[in-house]
Design a protein around this motif. Structure first.
Motif, PDB file in Angstrom:
ATOM      1  N   HIS A  19      49.893  23.286  11.588  1.00  0.00           N
ATOM      2  CA  HIS A  19      49.360  23.088  12.940  1.00  0.00           C
ATOM      3  C   HIS A  19      50.141  23.981  13.906  1.00  0.00           C
ATOM      4  CE1 HIS A  19      48.428  21.228  16.787  1.00  0.00           C
ATOM      5  NE2 HIS A  19      47.367  20.706  16.192  1.00  0.00           N
ATOM      6  N   PRO A  20      49.482  24.632  14.852  1.00  0.00           N
ATOM      7  CA  PRO A  20      50.178  25.542  15.776  1.00  0.00           C
ATOM      8  C   PRO A  20      51.342  24.897  16.526  1.00  0.00           C
ATOM      9  CG  PRO A  20      47.807  25.820  15.975  1.00  0.00           C
ATOM     10  CD  PRO A  20      48.021  24.653  15.059  1.00  0.00           C
ATOM     11  N   GLU A  21      51.235  23.632  16.909  1.00  0.00           N
ATOM     12  CA  GLU A  21      52.336  22.969  17.622  1.00  0.00           C
ATOM     13  C   GLU A  21      53.550  22.762  16.718  1.00  0.00           C
ATOM     14  OE1 GLU A  21      52.667  22.208  20.933  1.00  0.00           O
ATOM     15  OE2 GLU A  21      50.835  23.392  21.090  1.00  0.00           O
ATOM     16  N   VAL A  22      53.301  22.455  15.454  1.00  0.00           N
ATOM     17  CA  VAL A  22      54.400  22.282  14.499  1.00  0.00           C
ATOM     18  C   VAL A  22      55.050  23.632  14.217  1.00  0.00           C
ATOM     19  CG1 VAL A  22      55.007  21.594  12.138  1.00  0.00           C
ATOM     20  CG2 VAL A  22      53.404  20.202  13.486  1.00  0.00           C
ATOM     21  N   ARG A  23      54.250  24.656  13.987  1.00  0.00           N
ATOM     22  CA  ARG A  23      54.798  25.985  13.712  1.00  0.00           C
ATOM     23  C   ARG A  23      55.607  26.497  14.891  1.00  0.00           C
ATOM     24  NH1 ARG A  23      49.540  28.453  12.422  1.00  0.00           N
ATOM     25  NH2 ARG A  23      50.530  30.359  13.096  1.00  0.00           N
ATOM     26  N   LYS A  24      55.151  26.232  16.102  1.00  0.00           N
ATOM     27  CA  LYS A  24      55.850  26.688  17.309  1.00  0.00           C
ATOM     28  C   LYS A  24      57.250  26.080  17.417  1.00  0.00           C
ATOM     29  CE  LYS A  24      54.461  25.175  21.364  1.00  0.00           C
ATOM     30  NZ  LYS A  24      53.654  24.956  22.571  1.00  0.00           N
ATOM     31  N   ALA A  25      57.438  24.881  16.897  1.00  0.00           N
ATOM     32  CA  ALA A  25      58.722  24.186  16.992  1.00  0.00           C
ATOM     33  C   ALA A  25      59.587  24.373  15.746  1.00  0.00           C
ATOM     34  CB  ALA A  25      58.480  22.693  17.222  1.00  0.00           C
ATOM     35  N   SER A  26      59.129  25.194  14.806  1.00  0.00           N
ATOM     36  CA  SER A  26      59.810  25.364  13.524  1.00  0.00           C
ATOM     37  C   SER A  26      60.609  26.661  13.466  1.00  0.00           C
ATOM     38  CB  SER A  26      58.785  25.355  12.384  1.00  0.00           C
ATOM     39  OG  SER A  26      58.093  24.128  12.355  1.00  0.00           O
ATOM     40  N   VAL A 124      67.419  21.542  16.493  1.00  0.00           N
ATOM     41  CA  VAL A 124      66.216  21.611  17.322  1.00  0.00           C
ATOM     42  C   VAL A 124      66.289  22.877  18.161  1.00  0.00           C
ATOM     43  CG1 VAL A 124      64.855  20.426  19.086  1.00  0.00           C
ATOM     44  CG2 VAL A 124      66.251  19.093  17.490  1.00  0.00           C
ATOM     45  N   LEU A 125      65.176  23.568  18.289  1.00  0.00           N
ATOM     46  CA  LEU A 125      65.141  24.707  19.190  1.00  0.00           C
ATOM     47  C   LEU A 125      65.375  24.214  20.615  1.00  0.00           C
ATOM     48  CD1 LEU A 125      62.059  26.657  17.778  1.00  0.00           C
ATOM     49  CD2 LEU A 125      64.490  27.154  17.427  1.00  0.00           C
ATOM     50  N   GLU A 126      66.222  24.915  21.354  1.00  0.00           N
ATOM     51  CA  GLU A 126      66.533  24.518  22.723  1.00  0.00           C
ATOM     52  C   GLU A 126      65.270  24.407  23.574  1.00  0.00           C
ATOM     53  OE1 GLU A 126      69.820  25.903  25.923  1.00  0.00           O
ATOM     54  OE2 GLU A 126      68.375  27.456  25.339  1.00  0.00           O
ATOM     55  N   ALA A 127      64.298  25.246  23.297  1.00  0.00           N
ATOM     56  CA  ALA A 127      63.046  25.224  24.054  1.00  0.00           C
ATOM     57  C   ALA A 127      62.240  23.948  23.812  1.00  0.00           C
ATOM     58  CB  ALA A 127      62.207  26.451  23.702  1.00  0.00           C
ATOM     59  N   ASN A 128      62.537  23.237  22.751  1.00  0.00           N
ATOM     60  CA  ASN A 128      61.801  22.022  22.405  1.00  0.00           C
ATOM     61  C   ASN A 128      62.462  20.819  23.097  1.00  0.00           C
ATOM     62  OD1 ASN A 128      60.192  20.092  21.255  1.00  0.00           O
ATOM     63  ND2 ASN A 128      60.464  20.835  19.159  1.00  0.00           N
ATOM     64  N   ALA A 130      61.269  18.233  24.600  1.00  0.00           N
ATOM     65  CA  ALA A 130      60.735  16.899  24.329  1.00  0.00           C
ATOM     66  C   ALA A 130      61.442  16.258  23.139  1.00  0.00           C
ATOM     67  CB  ALA A 130      59.232  16.965  24.097  1.00  0.00           C
ATOM     68  N   VAL A 131      61.658  17.025  22.068  1.00  0.00           N
ATOM     69  CA  VAL A 131      62.344  16.481  20.895  1.00  0.00           C
ATOM     70  C   VAL A 131      63.814  16.229  21.218  1.00  0.00           C
ATOM     71  CG1 VAL A 131      63.123  17.021  18.548  1.00  0.00           C
ATOM     72  CG2 VAL A 131      60.740  17.368  19.185  1.00  0.00           C
ATOM     73  N   LEU A 132      64.445  17.128  21.936  1.00  0.00           N
ATOM     74  CA  LEU A 132      65.848  16.904  22.312  1.00  0.00           C
ATOM     75  C   LEU A 132      65.990  15.632  23.145  1.00  0.00           C
ATOM     76  CD1 LEU A 132      67.028  20.528  23.116  1.00  0.00           C
ATOM     77  CD2 LEU A 132      67.879  19.039  21.292  1.00  0.00           C
ATOM     78  N   GLN A 133      65.074  15.395  24.062  1.00  0.00           N
ATOM     79  CA  GLN A 133      65.133  14.180  24.880  1.00  0.00           C
ATOM     80  C   GLN A 133      64.930  12.932  24.026  1.00  0.00           C
ATOM     81  OE1 GLN A 133      62.349  14.718  28.096  1.00  0.00           O
ATOM     82  NE2 GLN A 133      63.599  16.289  29.075  1.00  0.00           N
ATOM     83  N   LEU A 134      64.011  12.996  23.082  1.00  0.00           N
ATOM     84  CA  LEU A 134      63.793  11.847  22.204  1.00  0.00           C
ATOM     85  C   LEU A 134      65.040  11.570  21.376  1.00  0.00           C
ATOM     86  CD1 LEU A 134      62.012   9.632  20.993  1.00  0.00           C
ATOM     87  CD2 LEU A 134      61.200  11.330  19.347  1.00  0.00           C
ATOM     88  N   HIS A 135      65.634  12.628  20.821  1.00  0.00           N
ATOM     89  CA  HIS A 135      66.859  12.433  20.039  1.00  0.00           C
ATOM     90  C   HIS A 135      67.950  11.788  20.893  1.00  0.00           C
ATOM     91  CE1 HIS A 135      65.097  14.294  16.646  1.00  0.00           C
ATOM     92  NE2 HIS A 135      65.561  15.527  16.773  1.00  0.00           N
ATOM     93  N   ARG A 136      68.128  12.279  22.109  1.00  0.00           N
ATOM     94  CA  ARG A 136      69.143  11.684  22.998  1.00  0.00           C
ATOM     95  C   ARG A 136      68.831  10.220  23.262  1.00  0.00           C
ATOM     96  NH1 ARG A 136      68.410  16.815  26.184  1.00  0.00           N
ATOM     97  NH2 ARG A 136      69.997  18.207  25.319  1.00  0.00           N
ATOM     98  N   ARG A 137      67.574   9.938  23.503  1.00  0.00           N
ATOM     99  CA  ARG A 137      67.164   8.551  23.759  1.00  0.00           C
ATOM    100  C   ARG A 137      67.505   7.643  22.584  1.00  0.00           C
ATOM    101  NH1 ARG A 137      60.976   6.602  25.147  1.00  0.00           N
ATOM    102  NH2 ARG A 137      61.448   4.392  25.134  1.00  0.00           N
ATOM    103  N   CYS A 138      67.464   8.187  21.385  1.00  0.00           N
ATOM    104  CA  CYS A 138      67.757   7.417  20.175  1.00  0.00           C
ATOM    105  C   CYS A 138      69.241   7.463  19.793  1.00  0.00           C
ATOM    106  CB  CYS A 138      66.885   7.901  19.028  1.00  0.00           C
ATOM    107  SG  CYS A 138      65.137   7.469  19.265  1.00  0.00           S
ATOM    108  N   GLY A 139      70.070   8.064  20.633  1.00  0.00           N
ATOM    109  CA  GLY A 139      71.510   8.033  20.410  1.00  0.00           C
ATOM    110  C   GLY A 139      72.144   9.288  19.852  1.00  0.00           C
ATOM    111  N   PHE A 140      71.342  10.299  19.522  1.00  0.00           N
ATOM    112  CA  PHE A 140      71.908  11.546  19.021  1.00  0.00           C
ATOM    113  C   PHE A 140      72.701  12.231  20.131  1.00  0.00           C
ATOM    114  CE2 PHE A 140      68.600  10.923  15.916  1.00  0.00           C
ATOM    115  CZ  PHE A 140      69.084  11.509  14.758  1.00  0.00           C
ATOM    116  N   VAL A 141      73.782  12.906  19.741  1.00  0.00           N
ATOM    117  CA  VAL A 141      74.576  13.695  20.676  1.00  0.00           C
ATOM    118  C   VAL A 141      74.607  15.134  20.185  1.00  0.00           C
ATOM    119  CG1 VAL A 141      76.002  11.762  21.450  1.00  0.00           C
ATOM    120  CG2 VAL A 141      76.754  13.151  19.515  1.00  0.00           C
ATOM    121  N   GLU A 142      74.753  16.053  21.133  1.00  0.00           N
ATOM    122  CA  GLU A 142      74.837  17.470  20.788  1.00  0.00           C
ATOM    123  C   GLU A 142      76.181  17.739  20.122  1.00  0.00           C
ATOM    124  OE1 GLU A 142      74.937  21.758  23.016  1.00  0.00           O
ATOM    125  OE2 GLU A 142      73.630  20.215  23.874  1.00  0.00           O
TER     126      GLU A 142
END
Length: 166
Positions: A19-26, A124-128, A130-142
């Motif tokens: 899917h183009p959205e998945v490929r764009k974030a890969s 995660v690509l820095e440009a992504n 939305a995924v970085l925010q979700l990870h942070r929300r779930c407790g992930f740290v950089e």
């Protein structure tokens, strides 16, 4: 819910991955052909340090969770993870966001439950954002950053991690 992947899942997994959205974030953005996908699946099945699961949202296959680097021993083994979703199917059912949240929670629970990990890592690509925010929300740290060439362009990759006791 997460379940083991079978040969019968391969065609749909490849469709979701292309899917183009998945490929764009890969990190690998080309469209994956059937032969390449089968080679990947053969390598996964032969490698005990890798595990691929299908995420079911409301009992419908809706995404993929991958773990790699498994097999550490001791009190705190670590692994890397990634995921992608069935964008079209979930969007059609207006379930993209709930499935995305559900997949993340299920993947974390599986990592610290059945896999017995001490640390779960991802990239995660820095440009992504939305995924970085979700990870942070779930407790992930950089835990770091680096630059990687993707399609001839420098891309910043953000490393994240979550400890079992976080």
């Amino acid at each position: 819910m997460l379940r083991d992947t079978s040969d019968a899942d391969l065609a749909v997994l490849r469709r979701w991955r292309n899917h183009p959205e998945v490929r764009k974030a890969s990190f690998t953005t080309h469209e994956i052909g059937e032969a390449e996908h089968r080679r990947w699946w053969s390598a996964v099945r032969a490698d005990p340090s890798r595990h691929v699961l299908v995420y079911e949202h409301q009992e419908i296959p809706s995404g993929v969770v991958t773990y790699s680097g498994l097999g550490g021993s001791g009190a705190g083994p670590e692994a890397w993870w990634g995921f992608y979703l069935d964008f079209d199917g979930l969007a059609e059912r207006d379930e993209l966001l709930p499935a995305w949240l559900g997949l993340e929670k299920a993947a974390i629970a599986y990592a610290f439950g059945p896999l017995g990990l001490g640390v779960l890592r991802g990239e995660v690509l820095e440009a992504n954002q939305a995924v970085l925010q979700l990870h942070r929300r779930c407790g992930f740290v950089e835990s770091g950053r680096y630059v990687r060439k993707i399609d001839g362009h420098d891309q910043v990759v953000v490393r994240v991690e979550l400890g079992r006791d976080a």
